[in-house]
Design a protein around this motif. Structure first.
Motif, PDB file in Angstrom:
ATOM      1  N   LEU A   1       0.836  -1.209   0.000  1.00 19.69           N
ATOM      2  CA  LEU A   1       0.000   0.000   0.000  1.00 19.69           C
ATOM      3  C   LEU A   1       0.866   1.252   0.000  1.00 19.69           C
ATOM      4  O   LEU A   1       0.644   2.191  -0.766  1.00 19.69           O
ATOM      5  CB  LEU A   1      -0.905   0.021   1.246  1.00 19.69           C
ATOM      6  CG  LEU A   1      -2.197  -0.788   1.214  1.00 19.69           C
ATOM      7  CD1 LEU A   1      -2.853  -0.774   2.589  1.00 19.69           C
ATOM      8  CD2 LEU A   1      -3.161  -0.246   0.164  1.00 19.69           C
ATOM      9  N   ALA A   2       1.877   1.250   0.855  1.00 23.56           N
ATOM     10  CA  ALA A   2       2.763   2.412   0.968  1.00 23.56           C
ATOM     11  C   ALA A   2       3.572   2.587  -0.304  1.00 23.56           C
ATOM     12  O   ALA A   2       3.795   3.706  -0.786  1.00 23.56           O
ATOM     13  CB  ALA A   2       3.690   2.245   2.164  1.00 23.56           C
ATOM     14  N   ASN A   3       3.978   1.474  -0.851  1.00 21.17           N
ATOM     15  CA  ASN A   3       4.766   1.469  -2.075  1.00 21.17           C
ATOM     16  C   ASN A   3       4.011   2.163  -3.209  1.00 21.17           C
ATOM     17  O   ASN A   3       4.576   2.964  -3.952  1.00 21.17           O
ATOM     18  CB  ASN A   3       5.089   0.006  -2.424  1.00 21.17           C
ATOM     19  CG  ASN A   3       5.859  -0.129  -3.717  1.00 21.17           C
ATOM     20  OD1 ASN A   3       5.288  -0.413  -4.748  1.00 21.17           O
ATOM     21  ND2 ASN A   3       7.174   0.074  -3.643  1.00 21.17           N
ATOM     22  N   LEU A   4       2.723   1.911  -3.303  1.00 26.53           N
ATOM     23  CA  LEU A   4       1.894   2.483  -4.364  1.00 26.53           C
ATOM     24  C   LEU A   4       1.887   4.009  -4.333  1.00 26.53           C
ATOM     25  O   LEU A   4       1.791   4.648  -5.375  1.00 26.53           O
ATOM     26  CB  LEU A   4       0.444   1.995  -4.205  1.00 26.53           C
ATOM     27  CG  LEU A   4       0.095   0.651  -4.857  1.00 26.53           C
ATOM     28  CD1 LEU A   4      -1.301   0.227  -4.444  1.00 26.53           C
ATOM     29  CD2 LEU A   4       0.198   0.748  -6.383  1.00 26.53           C
ATOM     30  N   VAL A   5       1.981   4.550  -3.155  1.00 22.73           N
ATOM     31  CA  VAL A   5       1.897   6.010  -3.035  1.00 22.73           C
ATOM     32  C   VAL A   5       3.279   6.661  -2.997  1.00 22.73           C
ATOM     33  O   VAL A   5       3.514   7.685  -3.605  1.00 22.73           O
ATOM     34  CB  VAL A   5       1.098   6.398  -1.773  1.00 22.73           C
ATOM     35  CG1 VAL A   5       1.160   7.908  -1.519  1.00 22.73           C
ATOM     36  CG2 VAL A   5      -0.342   5.951  -1.912  1.00 22.73           C
ATOM     37  N   ASN A   6       4.184   6.007  -2.315  1.00 18.85           N
ATOM     38  CA  ASN A   6       5.458   6.661  -2.009  1.00 18.85           C
ATOM     39  C   ASN A   6       6.573   6.404  -3.023  1.00 18.85           C
ATOM     40  O   ASN A   6       7.470   7.228  -3.165  1.00 18.85           O
ATOM     41  CB  ASN A   6       5.965   6.199  -0.635  1.00 18.85           C
ATOM     42  CG  ASN A   6       5.131   6.750   0.503  1.00 18.85           C
ATOM     43  OD1 ASN A   6       4.882   7.941   0.543  1.00 18.85           O
ATOM     44  ND2 ASN A   6       4.665   5.890   1.378  1.00 18.85           N
ATOM     45  N   LEU A   7       6.572   5.256  -3.658  1.00 15.39           N
ATOM     46  CA  LEU A   7       7.767   4.875  -4.420  1.00 15.39           C
ATOM     47  C   LEU A   7       7.424   4.322  -5.800  1.00 15.39           C
ATOM     48  O   LEU A   7       8.293   4.120  -6.632  1.00 15.39           O
ATOM     49  CB  LEU A   7       8.530   3.806  -3.602  1.00 15.39           C
ATOM     50  CG  LEU A   7       9.991   3.559  -3.937  1.00 15.39           C
ATOM     51  CD1 LEU A   7      10.797   4.838  -3.776  1.00 15.39           C
ATOM     52  CD2 LEU A   7      10.557   2.467  -3.047  1.00 15.39           C
ATOM     53  N   ASN A   8       6.146   4.084  -6.015  1.00 15.47           N
ATOM     54  CA  ASN A   8       5.760   3.338  -7.206  1.00 15.47           C
ATOM     55  C   ASN A   8       4.488   3.946  -7.763  1.00 15.47           C
ATOM     56  O   ASN A   8       3.582   3.242  -8.184  1.00 15.47           O
ATOM     57  CB  ASN A   8       5.516   1.878  -6.751  1.00 15.47           C
ATOM     58  CG  ASN A   8       5.616   0.893  -7.887  1.00 15.47           C
ATOM     59  OD1 ASN A   8       5.881   1.274  -9.028  1.00 15.47           O
ATOM     60  ND2 ASN A   8       5.379  -0.371  -7.563  1.00 15.47           N
ATOM     61  N   ASN A   9       4.412   5.268  -7.712  1.00 17.38           N
ATOM     62  CA  ASN A   9       3.109   5.883  -7.910  1.00 17.38           C
ATOM     63  C   ASN A   9       2.690   6.056  -9.362  1.00 17.38           C
ATOM     64  O   ASN A   9       1.594   6.524  -9.634  1.00 17.38           O
ATOM     65  CB  ASN A   9       2.980   7.180  -7.104  1.00 17.38           C
ATOM     66  CG  ASN A   9       4.191   8.051  -7.236  1.00 17.38           C
ATOM     67  OD1 ASN A   9       4.879   7.996  -8.262  1.00 17.38           O
ATOM     68  ND2 ASN A   9       4.480   8.822  -6.195  1.00 17.38           N
ATOM     69  N   ALA A  10       3.553   5.648 -10.289  1.00 20.17           N
ATOM     70  CA  ALA A  10       3.105   5.645 -11.686  1.00 20.17           C
ATOM     71  C   ALA A  10       2.015   4.597 -11.885  1.00 20.17           C
ATOM     72  O   ALA A  10       1.257   4.652 -12.848  1.00 20.17           O
ATOM     73  CB  ALA A  10       4.284   5.382 -12.626  1.00 20.17           C
ATOM     74  N   GLU A  11       1.929   3.647 -10.976  1.00 15.81           N
ATOM     75  CA  GLU A  11       0.874   2.627 -11.066  1.00 15.81           C
ATOM     76  C   GLU A  11      -0.500   3.185 -10.734  1.00 15.81           C
ATOM     77  O   GLU A  11      -1.507   2.541 -10.979  1.00 15.81           O
ATOM     78  CB  GLU A  11       1.174   1.466 -10.092  1.00 15.81           C
ATOM     79  CG  GLU A  11       2.242   0.528 -10.554  1.00 15.81           C
ATOM     80  CD  GLU A  11       2.295  -0.735  -9.681  1.00 15.81           C
ATOM     81  OE1 GLU A  11       1.286  -1.054  -9.025  1.00 15.81           O
ATOM     82  OE2 GLU A  11       3.361  -1.361  -9.656  1.00 15.81           O
ATOM     83  N   LEU A  12      -0.492   4.359 -10.100  1.00 17.15           N
ATOM     84  CA  LEU A  12      -1.776   4.901  -9.608  1.00 17.15           C
ATOM     85  C   LEU A  12      -2.392   5.851 -10.625  1.00 17.15           C
ATOM     86  O   LEU A  12      -1.705   6.705 -11.184  1.00 17.15           O
ATOM     87  CB  LEU A  12      -1.558   5.673  -8.310  1.00 17.15           C
ATOM     88  CG  LEU A  12      -1.460   4.895  -7.018  1.00 17.15           C
ATOM     89  CD1 LEU A  12      -1.295   5.883  -5.868  1.00 17.15           C
ATOM     90  CD2 LEU A  12      -2.697   4.041  -6.785  1.00 17.15           C
ATOM     91  N   PRO A  13      -3.682   5.737 -10.819  1.00 17.09           N
ATOM     92  CA  PRO A  13      -4.343   6.700 -11.698  1.00 17.09           C
ATOM     93  C   PRO A  13      -4.339   8.101 -11.072  1.00 17.09           C
ATOM     94  O   PRO A  13      -4.172   8.244  -9.860  1.00 17.09           O
ATOM     95  CB  PRO A  13      -5.780   6.174 -11.808  1.00 17.09           C
ATOM     96  CG  PRO A  13      -5.824   4.887 -11.080  1.00 17.09           C
ATOM     97  CD  PRO A  13      -4.580   4.718 -10.302  1.00 17.09           C
ATOM     98  N   GLN A  14      -4.550   9.110 -11.919  1.00 19.02           N
ATOM     99  CA  GLN A  14      -4.574  10.512 -11.495  1.00 19.02           C
ATOM    100  C   GLN A  14      -5.554  10.763 -10.347  1.00 19.02           C
ATOM    101  O   GLN A  14      -5.302  11.578  -9.474  1.00 19.02           O
ATOM    102  CB  GLN A  14      -4.993  11.364 -12.710  1.00 19.02           C
ATOM    103  CG  GLN A  14      -4.685  12.840 -12.567  1.00 19.02           C
ATOM    104  CD  GLN A  14      -3.180  13.108 -12.591  1.00 19.02           C
ATOM    105  OE1 GLN A  14      -2.416  12.425 -13.272  1.00 19.02           O
ATOM    106  NE2 GLN A  14      -2.755  14.080 -11.807  1.00 19.02           N
ATOM    107  N   SER A  15      -6.650  10.027 -10.327  1.00 16.13           N
ATOM    108  CA  SER A  15      -7.703  10.271  -9.336  1.00 16.13           C
ATOM    109  C   SER A  15      -7.256   9.989  -7.907  1.00 16.13           C
ATOM    110  O   SER A  15      -7.963  10.297  -6.964  1.00 16.13           O
ATOM    111  CB  SER A  15      -8.938   9.431  -9.655  1.00 16.13           C
ATOM    112  OG  SER A  15      -8.578   8.055  -9.644  1.00 16.13           O
ATOM    113  N   PHE A  16      -6.078   9.413  -7.726  1.00 13.49           N
ATOM    114  CA  PHE A  16      -5.581   9.118  -6.384  1.00 13.49           C
ATOM    115  C   PHE A  16      -4.573  10.149  -5.890  1.00 13.49           C
ATOM    116  O   PHE A  16      -3.927   9.966  -4.878  1.00 13.49           O
ATOM    117  CB  PHE A  16      -4.936   7.721  -6.350  1.00 13.49           C
ATOM    118  CG  PHE A  16      -5.939   6.603  -6.349  1.00 13.49           C
ATOM    119  CD1 PHE A  16      -6.317   5.986  -5.167  1.00 13.49           C
ATOM    120  CD2 PHE A  16      -6.531   6.178  -7.533  1.00 13.49           C
ATOM    121  CE1 PHE A  16      -7.247   4.975  -5.169  1.00 13.49           C
ATOM    122  CE2 PHE A  16      -7.463   5.169  -7.544  1.00 13.49           C
ATOM    123  CZ  PHE A  16      -7.842   4.555  -6.361  1.00 13.49           C
TER     124      PHE A  16
END
Lengths: 301, 829
Positions: B618-633
């Motif tokens: 979960l932390a990885n998605l936001v802090n270090l790997n956030n290209a995986e996340l859509p703009q809406s996040f």
């Protein structure tokens, strides 16, 4: 918080310590348990240029009983006395030792230091006077023996000459028909008493007093010998009324002054209490009863 | 200690962790010597500050010469009062009128106003060198007449603060209800002479310590200290030192007790900063000694109550009280005159009393300045009310327990609005009384008391009911000074899921032994379905963590409400973000998710499936790997700050009306004591304490706080007293003289708990650490019960064998006017 600068010397023998102290004169102080000296130095009320530490001198803290005489080394700690088998034999020693201040003070403070300090509120002096103790002293060349009553000259003043140290304290083991008690009334565990009394009774029979020794602490410049109180008791039956009369007489002998430990009038009231209780306990002990008493303070009365 | 617990009422254990007696998480560190206290904190190039203090209580300074000290070995610089106006400003004053004219600098300038007041500072390479050099400071004084009592303060020509023109710093009349009418209709009127609540302190195990560094290049002052209310201190330091608030950094880790006494350490903080600047920015440490602490840190408020009149009906219900109170705040007001309003949080105490007129003044005297000592200002007033109740009870022949039951606010009346608009949230005083009487063995002791009295023994039974009002509304400051820019109450917290999935909580509190790390972990564990040890709670306080508001500090019995509400709010925010993220990652609906602990540790899973995501991912998605996340996040940071704001309004200043505190924890103590007929020393024979702090987050910590507060109160009642002689010399500047209470002096405590959840806090909890001084009330009551048959009324909060002996002596001489007089305006019944 920190003492003024001083030099420190660890003596190997009492003779050596005495010799160095006598050369250094007023500038030097011997260090025994340090429970009075160190706090005074910390507050810079005392500023010795040289401290001669007695704590590494071998054999100074032994407690021996030989032929009815107990010899207590000057560096015997309060805790050591409280735990010693002697306490069974002479319960007044336990009353005193086990209640002095707190565990830290008891494991550092020494009987020799306490007597040599001659604080008017010290616990040991009245107890040892009630036991007719003698002080064996030492200077760089010789020893001498002084009755404790002669040893204590005034507040903070003893018969010790420059360069003379306490070597041991000797007391006779009280007779079987004897009983003693030390009662100190204080405001909390770790402070000097407001008033204290050391009592040692020798009984002619179950209820007749042969000899009484009563000394009061904290209410004079030196422990006060309550002779009028003793006279009330000697050769008489120790009834409740007699004990009260002796306590009243002791109260008259007291010469306290007002301070944070209590008003002068109140200290007199306390003298009556500690003497009365001391006599009651001594009487019971002279009859072979086991009675636990020690210093009294809020929460432990 | 023997102990018996009684739980009464609804125990809302909503969570798995909240409500459990979890042993404190911080204890392992503390008992192994791994705590970091301010004196443990050392910096490269650190210097040591030593103060030269006044031996006089009141004197003009005619000469200060630091030249010899400055030339001493190891000395880097000195500071004198004369320099201060050019390098600093006076501290702000809270009070209006005369109070605004007081000039309080970190060192005395032209005169000294209490024994121990700092006059000059010496800064040296070592503490030894600083102490040696400070002895070389030469100061000449011209002594002035001292002002030691409230009477002196009002009548003497000697003024402490010439510029103020008076020693009376504050005065107003608090009047509520129809006082005159109540007296006209009264069946009994009881007149009570002078009552006195004595000056005592808290003597925390750790004295004040400050490490201050004025970093000249960074234009910043950084403190590592044991200041317990950093936001308040910063608001005093910023204008005094001429720097912006954000240029002042405050940090503490472990604090060895505060009790309010460490709130007013800011003059010493200012000195360390000024000294640091003078040395070119080297860190400067000041470590207070015990004697300095006793002389010149802060004491509790002393209060005298004059000319009290009490109106009662036929049943002993008090219908009106009229009285004149003078509070003595020592030489400088500092946190005062807030104490002139804070007592009004508990205006009628635990009673239904409606009609009250109190003429309240505060004066300065040549004693150590006061600080908000545990039970601050309410304790003094509650002691007064409890004395009134017992004195009236004895005068009318109504037992103390019956008097209380007839006057208590009733359980069905809560929430209860007091005559001055305070809203007591909940409570059940009759139930507490029942539990306490049972615990202490009241009925059996009543019998024994009678038997003992026949033998001439003096046994007394007493009750003390008190309030620990917590979460204060700063708006009450406007009642003492309409221009005070304060209101409300708030606390901040921050919780984040860090890069590798570590859960990190920064508390906006300044713990001093209250177990905040533990209770905070319990709250977060319940929100996230994890175990307390999964959370990394940062110990202590640090402004750099940006979790403060202007109210930040630990004081006024409030962490369980304000601190935990902020932490709870931050945890809920984080949970909401984690939930959105997990739903995205697990391709599930948020409603299907479950927070808990899996094989890999804390996780979010989809109910009834084996689909789960751990905190690292979960932390990885936001802090270090956030290209995986859509703009809406993009609004998700996993770094959640929440500010809890207590639901307050600004009080009506003119009417002195409004809700001044959010929660009202109660303590009811019952004591049985005997006065020794030889020594007059009171001995506690039985003691019970019952507390009601609403829902207990951690009953073990609550009980520990009750024990601590009880010890403090017993110490105050029977042992501790800050005494001065008539020249202003403090007689209790060492522990040998002050005799603080230790476990050796404690009776066995029987403990009981009644639970009336607060409707005003999210968790039903009430703040409770201060305790309200219940032992002072209960022991005064028990003592009076023992002595009343001898014609003695207890008029002082501090009683020792000696002072009781003096009471007997005065009674015997019969020279003094009686303290109590009963008037029956409508004639004998």
């Amino acid at each position: 918080m920190y003492p003024a600068a001083f030099r420190y010397y660890r003596a190997a023998t009492l003779e050596e310590a005495a010799s160095i102290l006598s050369q250094a004169g007023d500038e030097a102080r011997p260090l025994a348990g340090g429970q009075s000296l160190i706090p005074l130095m910390k507050l810079r009320l005392v500023r010795p240029a040289l401290l001669v530490d007695l704590n590494s001198i071998p054999g100074l803290s032994s407690i021996k009983s030989e032929q009815g005489v107990v010899r207590i080394g000057a560096l015997a700690r309060h805790a050591q006395l409280a735990d010693s088998e002697l306490s069974q034999l002479i319960p007044i020693l336990h009353d005193c030792a086990a209640g002095i201040a707190d565990a830290q003070v008891r494991s550092r403070g020494t009987i020799g230091g306490s007597l040599a300090e001659a604080d008017p509120s010290g616990d040991w002096a009245p107890v040892m006077l009630a036991l007719s103790a003698e002080v064996r002293t030492q200077n760089s060349k010789q020893q001498r023996t002084i009755a404790l009553g002669d040893f204590l000259k005034d507040a903070y003043t003893t018969a010790l000459a420059n360069g003379e140290l306490v070597r041991e304290v000797a007391v006779k083991v009280p007779a079987k028909n004897s009983g003693g008690a030390y009662i100190a009334f204080k405001r909390c565990a770790s402070v000097y008493a407001s008033a204290s009394a050391a009592v040692q009774l020798t009984m002619a029979d179950r209820s007749t007093c042969e000899q009484a020794h009563i000394y009061l602490g904290c209410v004079g410049l030196v422990p006060l010998h309550a002779t009028a109180a003793e006279a009330e008791l000697r050769g008489r039956e120790l009834t409740k009324e007699r004990i009260s009369a002796a306590a009243e007489a002791a109260m008259e002998a007291a010469a306290p002054h007002s301070d944070m430990r209590g008003s002068a009038e109140y200290k007199k009231v306390l003298v009556k209490h500690v003497v009365k209780k001391g006599l009651e306990v001594s009487l019971r002990r002279s009859r072979g009863e086991q009675v636990e008493v020690s210093h009294e303070y809020v929460g432990r009365i | 200690m023997s102990k018996k617990e009684t739980f009464v009422g609804e125990s809302k254990t909503a969570g798995k962790w909240v409500g459990r007696p979890l042993p404190r998480l911080e204890d392992a560190r503390l008992v192994q010597g791994q705590g970091v206290f301010a004196d443990d904190y050392k910096l490269e190039g650190m210097l040591y500050l030593q103060l030269e203090r006044s031996p006089y209580a009141h004197a003009r300074i005619t000469r200060v010469d630091v030249s010899k000290a400055a030339a001493a070995p190891g000395v880097v610089c000195t500071l004198t009062g004369a320099e201060l106006p050019s390098i600093s400003h006076p501290f702000p004053e809270i009070g209006p009128g005369a109070g605004q004219k007081v000039e309080d600098y970190a060192l005395a300038i032209n005169k000294v106003r209490y024994q121990g007041e700092p006059v000059a500072a010496v800064v040296a390479e070592s503490r030894h060198a600083a102490e040696d050099a400070a002895e070389l400071v030469e100061v000449d004084y011209d002594p002035l007449p001292v002002v030691m009592t409230p009477e002196d303060a009002l009548q003497s020509d000697s003024l402490l603060h010439d510029e103020a023109g008076t020693n009376r710093m504050w005065h107003d009349v608090f009047e509520f209800g129809e006082v005159d009418k109540a007296f006209q209709e009264a069946l009994h009127i009881v007149h009570i002479g002078r009552l006195h609540f004595h000056r005592f302190s808290s003597t925390p195990l750790e004295n004040n310590v400050v490490v201050g560094q004025w970093n000249i290049k960074e234009k910043r002052i950084q403190y590592f200290s044991n200041q317990q209310f950093p936001a308040f201190a910063a608001q005093f330091l910023s204008p005094a030192l001429g720097v912006r608030i954000d240029q002042i950094g405050m940090r503490s880790i472990d604090i060895g007790g505060g009790f309010g006494i460490k709130i007013t350490s800011y003059p010493y903080m200012a000195l360390c900063a000024l000294a640091s600047r003078k040395t070119g920015g080297r860190p400067v440490k000041w470590t207070e000694t015990r004697t300095e602490h006793m002389l010149a840190s802060a004491h509790g408020n002393e209060r005298t109550f004059y000319d009290t009149r009490v109106a009662l009906d036929a049943n002993g219900v008090i219908t009106a009280i009229e009285s004149r109170h003078i509070d003595d705040c020592g030489a400088y007001p500092r946190y005062e005159p807030l104490g002139c309003i804070i007592w009004a949080q508990v205006l009628p105490g635990v009673n239904r009393l409606k009609n009250i007129r109190i003429d309240f003044s505060q004066v300065v005297t040549n004693k150590c300045p006061v600080g908000p000592n545990r039970g601050y200002s309410r304790m003094q007033h509650l002691w007064f009310l409890e004395r009134v109740l017992d004195i009236c009870g004895h005068a009318l022949g109504i037992p103390g327990d019956v008097m209380r039951l007839r006057n208590y606010i009733l359980p069905e009346q809560f929430p209860y609005t007091t005559p001055n608009g305070c809203v007591y949230d909940s409570g059940n005083y009759p139930k507490m009384l029942e539990v306490a009487k049972e615990l202490v063995g009241w009925d059996e002791w009543k019998k024994k008391q009678k038997e003992a009295a026949a033998e001439g023994r003096m046994i007394g039974l007493g009750i003390g009911t008190t309030l620990d009002s917590g979460t204060n509304n700063f708006g009450q400051a406007r009642i003492v000074n309409a221009y005070a820019p304060y209101s409300g109450q708030s606390k901040a917290a921050n919780i984040k899921l860090d890069i590798y999935g570590e859960l990190v909580l920064s508390m906006g509190s300044v713990p001093q032994g209250q177990g905040h790390e533990t209770t905070a972990a319990q709250v977060v564990a319940d929100v996230l379905g994890i175990n307390p040890e999964h959370l990394n709670v940062r110990p202590g306080f640090d402004t750099e963590q940006n979790v403060y508001t202007g109210h930040t500090g630990t004081y006024a019995s409030q962490f369980a409400v304000t601190g935990l509400s902020a932490i709870h709010g931050a945890a809920l925010k984080l949970r909401a973000e984690m939930s959105r993220l997990a739903a995205f990652a697990l391709k599930a609906q948020e409603e299907e998710l479950e927070f808990g602990v899996g094989a890999q540790g804390p996780q979010v899973s989809v109910k009834n499936t084996d689909k789960a995501i751990n905190y690292w991912r979960l932390a990885n998605l936001v802090n270090l790997n956030n290209a995986e996340l859509p703009q809406s996040f993009e609004d998700i940071t996993l770094n959640c700050r929440y500010v809890y704001k207590a639901p307050f309004e600004v009080p009506d200043v003119k009417r002195k009306y409004g809700n001044l505190t959010l929660t009202y924890a109660a303590q009811l103590h019952a004591a049985v004591l005997e006065v020794n007929s030889e020594t007059f020393q009171p001995k506690i024979l039985a003691y019970a304490c019952v507390d009601d702090c609403g829902r207990a987050i951690n009953p073990l910590i609550v009980e520990g706080q009750v024990h601590g507060g009880t010890a403090h109160g017993i110490g105050g009642a029977l042992m501790e007293d800050c005494r001065y002689d008539s020249e202003g010399n403090m007689l209790t500047s060492t522990f040998s003289d002050y005799t603080p209470i230790t476990p050796m002096n404690m009776p066995d405590l029987r403990y009981g708990h009644v639970e009336s959840p607060s409707p005003f806090s999210y968790n039903g909890a009430k703040g409770m650490g201060e305790g309200g001084g219940a032992p002072l009330h209960a022991l005064s009551a028990a003592l009076q019960d023992a002595l009343y048959p001898r014609g003695i009324v207890v008029t002082d909060s501090h009683n020792t064998g000696d002072s009781i002996f003096q009471l007997f002596e005065r009674a015997r001489q019969g020279t003094e006017a009686p303290v109590v007089r009963v008037e029956r305006p409508r004639g004998p019944r």
